[in-house]
Structure formats: C-alpha cells, structure tokens
Design a protein around this motif. Structure first.
Motif, PDB file in Angstrom:
ATOM      1  N   GLU A 107       0.828  -1.209   0.000  1.00  0.00           N
ATOM      2  CA  GLU A 107       0.000   0.000   0.000  1.00  0.00           C
ATOM      3  C   GLU A 107       0.862   1.258   0.000  1.00  0.00           C
ATOM      4  O   GLU A 107       0.381   2.343  -0.299  1.00  0.00           O
ATOM      5  CB  GLU A 107      -0.932  -0.013   1.222  1.00  0.00           C
ATOM      6  CG  GLU A 107      -1.931  -1.177   1.164  1.00  0.00           C
ATOM      7  CD  GLU A 107      -3.144  -0.989   2.073  1.00  0.00           C
ATOM      8  OE1 GLU A 107      -3.073  -0.169   3.004  1.00  0.00           O
ATOM      9  OE2 GLU A 107      -4.153  -1.684   1.825  1.00  0.00           O
ATOM     10  N   THR A 108       2.147   1.112   0.347  1.00  0.00           N
ATOM     11  CA  THR A 108       3.015   2.294   0.444  1.00  0.00           C
ATOM     12  C   THR A 108       4.067   2.293  -0.680  1.00  0.00           C
ATOM     13  O   THR A 108       4.368   1.248  -1.264  1.00  0.00           O
ATOM     14  CB  THR A 108       3.789   2.291   1.774  1.00  0.00           C
ATOM     15  OG1 THR A 108       4.614   1.107   1.771  1.00  0.00           O
ATOM     16  CG2 THR A 108       2.842   2.255   2.960  1.00  0.00           C
ATOM     17  N   TYR A 142       0.095  -0.187  -6.707  1.00  0.00           N
ATOM     18  CA  TYR A 142       0.244  -0.090  -5.244  1.00  0.00           C
ATOM     19  C   TYR A 142      -0.696   0.987  -4.733  1.00  0.00           C
ATOM     20  O   TYR A 142      -1.205   1.802  -5.500  1.00  0.00           O
ATOM     21  CB  TYR A 142       1.708   0.210  -4.853  1.00  0.00           C
ATOM     22  CG  TYR A 142       2.115   1.655  -5.054  1.00  0.00           C
ATOM     23  CD1 TYR A 142       2.375   2.164  -6.322  1.00  0.00           C
ATOM     24  CD2 TYR A 142       2.222   2.534  -3.965  1.00  0.00           C
ATOM     25  CE1 TYR A 142       2.735   3.484  -6.514  1.00  0.00           C
ATOM     26  CE2 TYR A 142       2.588   3.858  -4.153  1.00  0.00           C
ATOM     27  CZ  TYR A 142       2.845   4.330  -5.415  1.00  0.00           C
ATOM     28  OH  TYR A 142       3.196   5.637  -5.607  1.00  0.00           O
ATOM     29  N   THR A 155      -3.731   2.165  -1.457  1.00  0.00           N
ATOM     30  CA  THR A 155      -4.854   1.645  -0.655  1.00  0.00           C
ATOM     31  C   THR A 155      -6.130   1.487  -1.480  1.00  0.00           C
ATOM     32  O   THR A 155      -7.045   0.783  -1.075  1.00  0.00           O
ATOM     33  CB  THR A 155      -5.167   2.605   0.509  1.00  0.00           C
ATOM     34  OG1 THR A 155      -5.441   3.892  -0.056  1.00  0.00           O
ATOM     35  CG2 THR A 155      -4.010   2.703   1.491  1.00  0.00           C
ATOM     36  N   TRP A 168      -7.396  -0.290  -3.806  1.00  0.00           N
ATOM     37  CA  TRP A 168      -7.222  -1.478  -4.645  1.00  0.00           C
ATOM     38  C   TRP A 168      -8.539  -2.137  -5.049  1.00  0.00           C
ATOM     39  O   TRP A 168      -8.536  -3.090  -5.833  1.00  0.00           O
ATOM     40  CB  TRP A 168      -6.319  -2.497  -3.942  1.00  0.00           C
ATOM     41  CG  TRP A 168      -6.613  -2.734  -2.502  1.00  0.00           C
ATOM     42  CD1 TRP A 168      -5.914  -2.212  -1.444  1.00  0.00           C
ATOM     43  CD2 TRP A 168      -7.682  -3.503  -1.935  1.00  0.00           C
ATOM     44  NE1 TRP A 168      -6.472  -2.639  -0.254  1.00  0.00           N
ATOM     45  CE2 TRP A 168      -7.563  -3.433  -0.532  1.00  0.00           C
ATOM     46  CE3 TRP A 168      -8.721  -4.259  -2.471  1.00  0.00           C
ATOM     47  CZ2 TRP A 168      -8.445  -4.070   0.340  1.00  0.00           C
ATOM     48  CZ3 TRP A 168      -9.603  -4.900  -1.607  1.00  0.00           C
ATOM     49  CH2 TRP A 168      -9.467  -4.802  -0.224  1.00  0.00           C
TER      50      TRP A 168
END
Ligand SMILES: Cc1cc2nc3c(=O)[nH]c(=O)nc-3n(C[C@H](O)[C@H](O)[C@H](O)COP(=O)(O)OP(=O)(O)OC[C@H]3O[C@@H](n4cnc5c(N)ncnc54)[C@H](O)[C@@H]3O)c2cc1C
Length: 316
Positions: A38-39, A287, A289, A291
C-alpha cells in the motif's frame, strides 16, 4: 471471455459488496497476490526484485474515478515522488535495459470525472506528470478505462504527444472502434499497449464473446507489428503471446523493438521464461490503498476466482 465476468463486475458495483469485500480477511491474501503493497516503500522493494530478475516495470498508483479536486492533486504529488524513486533504480539486469521504467496512470484519477472541467484538469495534470517524467528519463502510459472515457482520453494523449512523443496509449481490443484507433496510433508511431479490455461494456460498443475479442486482438496486433510504433503486447494468453512472437519474427523486430507486458502476480513463470530468453518483459505493478476496483477486475477475469469472491461475501 469469462462468462461470469459481467455478473462479478455488476455485483462489485454494489456498496454492500464493496463494504464486505474490503473488510473480509479472505480479501487481504488475495490483494497481496495482485498488489505488492500500500506504500511507496513497499512498492519500491517489490520493483527492485522484479528488476533484479530481468523484468522492467510500469507502476500504477491505484485510484480511479476521483470526484474531488484535492484527491486528484494528491495523486499528482504521489506520481511526482514515484517518478523520482523509479529514476534512481538500477535497471542493468533488464535485457535491452535502454528502455526506461514507466508509470501507468488513469486520467480519472487525475480529475477527468470532475464535471465539465474534468477533461481539461486531467489533461493539465498529465502534462505536469509528463514534464517531470521527461526530465527524470521515465516513460508514462495512460491506462484505458470504461468506454465513456475513451474519446476524451485519446484526445488528451493526442494533444500531449507532440511535446512527449514517448507517451504511451492503451487500446482495448474488445471495443469495436479499436482497430481504427490502432491504425491511427501505429501510423503516428505511438507506443501502444494492446490489451483485451477489463470493463463491463454493452454490445453496442464492444465484442462480448471471447473468440471475437481474441480475433480483434490479433487484427490489432497485426496492424501494430507492421507499423512504425513500439507494440506493447499486454496479455497472459499463451496463444496471443505465441502470435506476437511469430509476428515479431515476420516483421524483423528485435526483442528490444516490442514488449511483452503482464500484470504483477499473474503467470510469473511465463514472465521469467520470456525474460530469460532475452525478450523485453514489463510487469504492471499497482500499489496503494485504493485497490478495490483493480482487485474486482482481476477476480472477474478468471472463473476460478469466483469461489474466492463468494467465500469473501459469505464472510469466511
Ligand atoms: C500490462 C497490462 C496492462 C493492462 N491495462 C489495462 C487497461 O489499461 N485497461 C483495461 O481495460 N485492461 C487492462 N489490462 C487488462 C486486460 O484488459 C485483461 O483484462 C487481462 O489482461 C486479461 O486478459 P488476457 O489477455 O491475459 O487473457 P485471458 O484470456 O483473460 O487470460 C489468459 C490466461 O492468463 C491467466 N490470467 C488472466 N487473468 C488472470 C487473473 N485475473 N487471475 C489469474 N490468472 C489470470 C490465466 O491463466 C488465463 O487463462 C491490462 C493488462 C495487462 C497485462
């Protein structure tokens, strides 16, 4: 095309299904298969491994259909930082490593859906990204979204290409219009990523059956391989990969003159096989959040994924 695909994509649009899927523990393991993190730091670690294995990357900061300006602005800021990070990576293990690393971007994440001014806002944001990418030696490719955005997206790319000739375009073979688009883009010498298409589209604009989509893909591929453009063969389908290899041989293209592209987490063995024989392989790595939309399109592509979808909905 997976016959259950429209059903999964329609169900995925429901708020209740979205709530359930984004909080289900079953989802977390499925997300990890397709999205390495996520980062940005998790992303960079995954990209380093891909580069070391001889595969190039195109990185997508997840987000789409943004409806507020602040979010579009923060997507631009994230892409600028991402471009800096990519420019610093070592690509020496990638065969034909002269081709730059790349970011993939959805214009709807840059503001395209912000009302009447949306297309102009997205086009300006795209110009900002391309300017930075050009300075850093990174390429940009604009993803293709649902068919209501196609004309506006292609117009933004046409407007930007004189200044940024390396700007890539995605064409979805399932759309009836795509054979004409491929001809125009091939004649213009553009980098064109040809994919089958991942959205739920009506039969007024798109082929509905797998065999028709595959035939359309082959016609588009033929046009691109015979033109002056750099074809980007975005498919995991063994028949299309073999057809691309045969067409490349027929048209005298060296491995560095076209690319095989696949998604992170899908057919990894095939990605490695192609890279090991000296072909240029680029992996699309998402990548962030946001998704959910990306994950549901991946689930809808494959009947075997339906079991996961139902398990997550059932909460176990
Ligand atoms: C680099 C890249 C960029 C893309 N960008 C876009 C875009 O901008 N817009 C857009 O609409 N679509 C995009 N797509 C998605 C594309 O449109 C298809 O939905 C997707 O690639 C599946 O089609 P396929 O050609 O792999 O063939 P398929 O016939 O769907 O798949 C062939 C084989 O690949 C494997 N496979 C395929 N998908 C999955 C999956 N989800 N899970 C597990 N195994 C799978 C299976 O073994 C399957 O038998 C992109 C695809 C790639 C590779």
């Amino acid at each position: 095309m997976n016959p259950l695909r429209p059903v999964i994509l329609a169900a995925a649009g429901s708020d209740r299904v979205k709530r359930t899927l984004t909080t289900s523990p079953v989802s977390a393991s499925m997300v990890r298969r397709f999205v390495p993190g996520e980062t940005r730091s998790a992303l960079v670690a995954a990209v380093r491994e891909l580069l070391a294995s001889g595969r190039a990357v195109s990185v997508d900061f997840l987000g789409e259909y943004t409806t507020d300006r602040a979010r579009a602005d923060s997507a631009v800021a994230e892409y600028l930082a991402l471009i800096n990070d990519l420019a610093a990576l070592d690509t020496s293990a990638v065969p034909g490593g002269a081709a730059p690393l790349e970011v993939s971007v959805k214009l709807s994440a840059l503001g395209q859906s912000l009302g009447a001014d949306g297309p102009a806002i997205a086009a300006e944001n795209l110009r900002v990204l391309c300017t930075k990418a050009g300075e850093a030696g990174v390429w940009v490719t604009v993803d293709a979204e649902d068919h209501t955005t196609t004309a506006s997206t292609l117009a933004a790319i046409r407007q930007a290409r004189p200044e940024f000739p390396w700007l890539g375009t995605v064409v979805q073979a399932y759309l009836y219009r795509s054979e004409d688009d491929c001809r125009d883009l091939a004649n213009a010498g553009a980098r064109v990523r040809l994919c089958k298409g991942a959205y739920r589209e009506p039969d007024t604009v798109a082929h509905q059956h797998r065999a028709e989509v595959d035939r359309a893909y082959l016609r588009c591929l033929h046009t691109l391989m015979h033109g002056p453009s750099r074809p980007l063969v975005a498919s995991h389908d063994p028949a299309l990969i073999a057809a691309a290899a045969a067409l490349a041989a027929q048209t005298g293209r060296a491995p560095g003159d076209f690319e095989y592209q696949m998604l992170y987490g899908i057919r990894t063995d095939e990605q490695l096989r192609l890279a090991a024989r000296g072909d240029f392989v680029r992996v699309y790595v998402p990548y962030g959040t946001q998704w959910y939309g990306y994950l549901t399109r991946r689930l809808a592509e494959r009947p075997a994924n339906l079991a996961f979808f139902l398990r997550a909905l059932a909460g176990n």
